[in-house]
Design an enzyme around this catalytic site. Sequence first.
Site, PDB file in Angstrom:
ATOM      1  N   HIS A   1    -103.256 -41.760-104.160  1.00  0.00           N
ATOM      2  CA  HIS A   1    -104.259 -41.601-105.206  1.00  0.00           C
ATOM      3  C   HIS A   1    -105.294 -40.465-104.767  1.00  0.00           C
ATOM      4  CE1 HIS A   1    -106.987 -44.343-102.861  1.00  0.00           C
ATOM      5  NE2 HIS A   1    -107.716 -43.203-103.040  1.00  0.00           N
TER       6      HIS A   1
ATOM      7  N   ASP B   1     -99.013 -46.998-103.323  1.00  0.00           N
ATOM      8  CA  ASP B   1     -99.927 -45.800-103.098  1.00  0.00           C
ATOM      9  C   ASP B   1     -99.996 -45.286-101.626  1.00  0.00           C
ATOM     10  OD1 ASP B   1    -102.231 -44.236-103.218  1.00  0.00           O
ATOM     11  OD2 ASP B   1    -103.767 -45.906-103.019  1.00  0.00           O
TER      12      ASP B   1
ATOM     13  N   SER C   1    -109.993 -43.600 -97.919  1.00  0.00           N
ATOM     14  CA  SER C   1    -108.548 -43.877 -98.272  1.00  0.00           C
ATOM     15  C   SER C   1    -107.536 -42.621 -97.680  1.00  0.00           C
ATOM     16  CB  SER C   1    -108.547 -43.220-100.162  1.00  0.00           C
ATOM     17  OG  SER C   1    -109.133 -44.431-100.516  1.00  0.00           O
TER      18      SER C   1
HETATM   19  C1  4AZ Z   1    -112.234 -45.698-102.187  1.00  0.00           C
HETATM   20  O1  4AZ Z   1    -112.780 -45.409-103.335  1.00  0.00           O
HETATM   21  C2  4AZ Z   1    -112.074 -47.073-101.672  1.00  0.00           C
HETATM   22  N1  4AZ Z   1    -113.267 -51.236 -99.526  1.00  0.00           N
HETATM   23  C3  4AZ Z   1    -111.406 -47.063-100.465  1.00  0.00           C
HETATM   24  C4  4AZ Z   1    -111.442 -48.423 -99.788  1.00  0.00           C
HETATM   25  C5  4AZ Z   1    -112.299 -49.258-100.384  1.00  0.00           C
HETATM   26  C6  4AZ Z   1    -112.883 -49.140-101.444  1.00  0.00           C
HETATM   27  C7  4AZ Z   1    -112.861 -47.869-102.073  1.00  0.00           C
HETATM   28  C8  4AZ Z   1    -112.075 -50.908 -99.729  1.00  0.00           C
HETATM   29  O2  4AZ Z   1    -111.577 -44.699-101.737  1.00  0.00           O
END
Ligand code: 4AZ
Length: 870
Positions: free
Chosen positions: A75, A127, A231
């Site tokens: 993503h 993902d 992420s």
């Molecule tokens: C994000 O937006 C994201 N709490 C990554 C991990 C989590 C929430 C949002 C998990 O990249």
Amino acid sequence: MSQHLLLPLVILAPSPTQEEPEDLDCGRSEPSARIMGGSDAQAGTWPWQVSLSQKGNHICGGSLIAPSWVLSAAHCFVKNGTLDPAAEWSVLLGVHSQDWPLDDAQVRAVAAILVPDNYSRVELGADLALLRLASPARLGPAVRPVCLPRSSHRFAPGTACWATGWGDVQEADPLPLPWVLQEVELRLLGEAACQCLYSRPGPFNLTFQLLPGMLCAGYREGRRDTCQGDSGGPLVCEEGSRWFQAGITSFGFGCGRRNRPGVFTAVASYEAWIREQVMGSEPGPAFPTQSRQPQSGPREAPDENCTIALPECGKATRPGAWPWEAQVMVPGSRPCHGALVSESWVLAPASCFLDSDRSPRYLDNWRVLLPSRPRAEQVARLVPHENASWDDASDLALLQLRVPVNLSVAPRPVCLPQPEHYFLPGSRCRLGRWGRGGEQGPGAERGGVAEGPTPPQRGFAPSSFSEPAPRPSTLLEAELLGGWWCHCLYGRQGASVPPPRDPPHALCPAYQEEEEEAGGCWNDSSWSLLCREEGTWFLAGIRNLSSGCLRPRAFFPLQTHGPWISHVTRGAYLEDQLAWDWGPEGEETKIQSCPPATEHGACGLRPEPAPMGVLWPWLAEVHVAGDQVCTGILVAPGWVLAATHCVLRRGSTTVPYIEVYLGRAGASPLPQGHPVSRLVISIRLPRHLGLQPPLALLELSSRVKPSPSALPICLHPGGIPLGASCWVLGWKDPQDRVPVAAAVSILTPRLCHCLYQGILPPGTLCVLYAEGQEDRCEVTSAPPLLCQTEGGSWVLVGLAVRGSRELFAAIGPEEAWISQTVEEAHFLPPSGSSYWPPEGSDLCPPDTARASGTPRAAVFLLLLTSLIQG
Ligand code: 4AZ
């Protein structure tokens, strides 16, 4: 490297075959080498961690799995179904702090980005992404690959693993300078335990189905988590002195929220895909055989059954005994009331401290009293809201305690609402003390904390600590109005009403008692609004009240300040909405707006469509001398209009004993109604030559507060508003007095005159009932004739003349008398046709008046003849 525990319930057995990695040493980090709720990592602890930048900005994390390969999340690179060009991205390796200069860092261009064919959206899984570097990384102490798990590799639920990244430290709260890599210990959650949490409505009332190839890590109670910007980064678990990447940070519902652990891509599920992509590359990633295998058997530890975490904030032993109640003592001033929002922070109005010297040496003398704490707390820091001095809605300051307090039954923090919180209409609320109160009054309304009053502190105004006089706490109960009512009664007129998903402009409690009690005044003070959901109390709003003793009707919502409070405190109890049974208002998607108000405020408001059994807020029961009951209409906070024949015996000059009831429907009070009663202290009649005038104004013993139970109707100067739809509002049965409305048309003056030729007093309106509606209201109570304008306002047009269902004494001709008698009558700006004076009477076709039986038949005949004549 950190020590971590395996849950004792997970039995681990040595693997019979301990293999060396195939072609690359992996998963080793220096022996000593955001993540939400994490801490700064030591340099070199996580040498596989990379930062992925697009056009120079850090966007995602990733992990080095081979000199030329980085693993990340799909993503990060796919937007609207399109893969970003590899040339936009670069990989930063061997960085610890992203602050410049980046010592020892290596930068690599990206030659290719590979994403599984079946990736579409994070919630649907797959993902993950592989980045092929334009040139291999130089391996060293700060840059090393992590080991990958084989598809057969099992990570036991409960295993403590670590997530790392440069992501936000809380929702919408970026990692501050110098951008040191954050690490957080997260425990793996079994599939069933995670699904159990995500099957219950959480933030935004959402649930989620966990899919194969996903895994969860985190805590039921939340607070430690990955967040935006993490992420693509790794979740690694140590096994036999090597670090294996169990997951790729993928998504979650918010960050660190209760019962919403982070969701990761389960790397082991994608062994085949990864091998296929990197085929032929030397050296490729290492997939060491798992050294120890969790024993087969039930896949989840027994403690992983479906238990959810409950809020740790907002629990009161009894309403009014608020365990978060804090008093800030500043030498030389009265105590300032605030609320404990975490172990270390108290929220209070900034106006308490704006004129104080806030330099640290003065803070030495400040103290905070908390329930059940034997000694006052010292204050380390005061952080006023940046808009505090000019914006009442931001009159907030946070005070940090020198030493965090142990949270228990008391003190215990209050819950704070997330920005998207929607307090349901009808929520039970109470007022809390806020700011500086007077020495008497509702300062005394609550009997201190459950454990008794806090002992006075030497050197601080002890008078405010004396045992307060007990007062029934029910007096402060309130029920929250729906957004439409709150906005249209007190808000900005004309603006559209914020839908439930948008932050409200205001929160409005409707109090169960109406009149202000003598002595119940907390002079010169402000209040906070506490609202309860599922037994948990939220600090919902604040209100600075500068005018006397009145209870505030509209509060500034606190939810908009959640991000500021959590940014400063890093650990205030922001709690998700707990109740979701939205009424029709919640489902309402069309934009609603408020009918126009007059210079005296809102009038004639009624929600559209009106829910079943909703009150007509201006409809009053006028009880004359204890027996006769007729309808009255509230036309201003202290005035009711009624038919003269109903309230005055013919020829009588003495004012009878008259009581007026609002906010109820006869014998059966409606659940949302708050009954209000008043005595009539005078009756005013217009000057009429000879005859008894049809309309009487009743002056009430005291004003009523505008609310959905008691709200004046609008008046319209001159005629009948153009395009309005009109109703006769009365009772079917004078005993039960449940309001009924019958749809009518108002006849033109000519039709009216012709129908009732010769028998009409001037200023009479006649109506025609819609088919079958004639008998809906009985006539002895003198039902009113109302119209709803195109703008949505309800307007009083007439009151039935004695004994009639079709003839009404018009309000229009009495405009001057009404506005002279009642200063605050709500006359709308003129619009539409003027009904008066009547047109000439010589145009009536012969024999129409009353000749043909029912008025309906007569009107039909009239229309027919005028068509023929025309
Ligand atoms: C994000 O937006 C994201 N709490 C990554 C991990 C989590 C929430 C949002 C998990 O990249």
